[in-house]
Design a protein around this motif. Structure first.
Motif, PDB file in Angstrom:
ATOM      1  N   GLN A  78      41.502  43.082  67.450  1.00  0.00           N
ATOM      2  CA  GLN A  78      39.340  43.195  66.695  1.00  0.00           C
ATOM      3  C   GLN A  78      40.102  43.970  64.862  1.00  0.00           C
ATOM      4  N   SER A  79      38.853  43.438  64.367  1.00  0.00           N
ATOM      5  CA  SER A  79      39.055  44.288  63.321  1.00  0.00           C
ATOM      6  C   SER A  79      37.815  44.994  62.771  1.00  0.00           C
ATOM      7  N   GLN A  80      38.040  46.216  62.072  1.00  0.00           N
ATOM      8  CA  GLN A  80      36.461  46.298  61.801  1.00  0.00           C
ATOM      9  C   GLN A  80      36.344  46.913  60.366  1.00  0.00           C
ATOM     10  N   LEU A  81      35.348  46.260  59.800  1.00  0.00           N
ATOM     11  CA  LEU A  81      34.604  46.006  58.493  1.00  0.00           C
ATOM     12  C   LEU A  81      34.131  46.844  58.149  1.00  0.00           C
ATOM     13  N   THR A  82      34.423  47.565  56.996  1.00  0.00           N
ATOM     14  CA  THR A  82      34.391  48.643  56.672  1.00  0.00           C
ATOM     15  C   THR A  82      34.130  48.441  54.356  1.00  0.00           C
ATOM     16  N   LEU A  83      33.124  48.955  53.647  1.00  0.00           N
ATOM     17  CA  LEU A  83      33.349  48.549  52.189  1.00  0.00           C
ATOM     18  C   LEU A  83      34.093  49.518  52.436  1.00  0.00           C
ATOM     19  N   THR A  84      34.794  49.381  50.697  1.00  0.00           N
ATOM     20  CA  THR A  84      35.904  50.173  49.515  1.00  0.00           C
ATOM     21  C   THR A  84      34.862  50.717  49.299  1.00  0.00           C
ATOM     22  N   ALA A  85      36.483  51.587  48.899  1.00  0.00           N
ATOM     23  CA  ALA A  85      35.734  52.326  47.446  1.00  0.00           C
ATOM     24  C   ALA A  85      35.326  51.645  46.215  1.00  0.00           C
ATOM     25  N   GLU A  86      36.063  49.645  46.432  1.00  0.00           N
ATOM     26  CA  GLU A  86      35.783  49.500  44.940  1.00  0.00           C
ATOM     27  C   GLU A  86      34.162  48.790  44.757  1.00  0.00           C
ATOM     28  N   ILE A  87      33.989  49.342  45.741  1.00  0.00           N
ATOM     29  CA  ILE A  87      32.671  48.445  46.136  1.00  0.00           C
ATOM     30  C   ILE A  87      31.283  49.753  45.465  1.00  0.00           C
ATOM     31  N   GLU A  88      31.613  50.658  45.272  1.00  0.00           N
ATOM     32  CA  GLU A  88      30.937  52.173  44.534  1.00  0.00           C
ATOM     33  C   GLU A  88      30.934  51.682  43.106  1.00  0.00           C
ATOM     34  N   LYS A  89      32.401  51.478  42.604  1.00  0.00           N
ATOM     35  CA  LYS A  89      32.190  51.417  41.408  1.00  0.00           C
ATOM     36  C   LYS A  89      31.220  49.744  40.552  1.00  0.00           C
ATOM     37  N   ALA A  90      31.650  48.954  41.608  1.00  0.00           N
ATOM     38  CA  ALA A  90      30.728  47.605  41.570  1.00  0.00           C
ATOM     39  C   ALA A  90      28.795  47.442  41.778  1.00  0.00           C
ATOM     40  N   ARG A  91      28.604  48.956  42.176  1.00  0.00           N
ATOM     41  CA  ARG A  91      27.342  49.185  42.427  1.00  0.00           C
ATOM     42  C   ARG A  91      26.804  50.146  41.388  1.00  0.00           C
TER      43      ARG A  91
END
Length: 93
Positions: A78-91
């Motif tokens: 099973q995989s667990q999903l998390t946001l990356t540091a890239e999303i902070e840059k995109a935000r």
């Protein structure tokens, strides 16, 4: 419900950093942000969408490095999903 999902899929949103994501991708990002570590199945249940649909959306987000998919410590299948540091840059953060 299908019309809403299609409308979300067809629409595009621009994150503050200038990166564009579809409405469906934005919805998935918000769900993962609210509950980091979700599996594809849990995310599908939260979004009321099929696992294959959610898996496709997540695959695009992983490709863009906005979401990380890691094997669960309890069950490697099973995989667990998390946001990356890239999303902070995109935000813009």
């Amino acid at each position: 419900l299908r019309r809403i999902v299609r409308g979300l899929s067809a629409s595009a949103r621009v994150l503050p950093g200038g990166s564009s994501v579809s409405g469906a991708q934005l919805f998935v990002l918000r769900q993962i942000d609210a509950a980091p570590g979700l599996s594809i199945g849990e995310l599908a249940a939260r979004t009321l969408a099929g696992q294959s649909t959610v898996s496709e959306v997540v695959a695009r987000l992983v490709e863009r490095r906005l979401v990380a998919r890691r094997a669960s410590a309890l069950d490697a299948r099973q995989s667990q999903l998390t946001l990356t540091a890239e999303i902070e840059k995109a935000r813009g953060g």
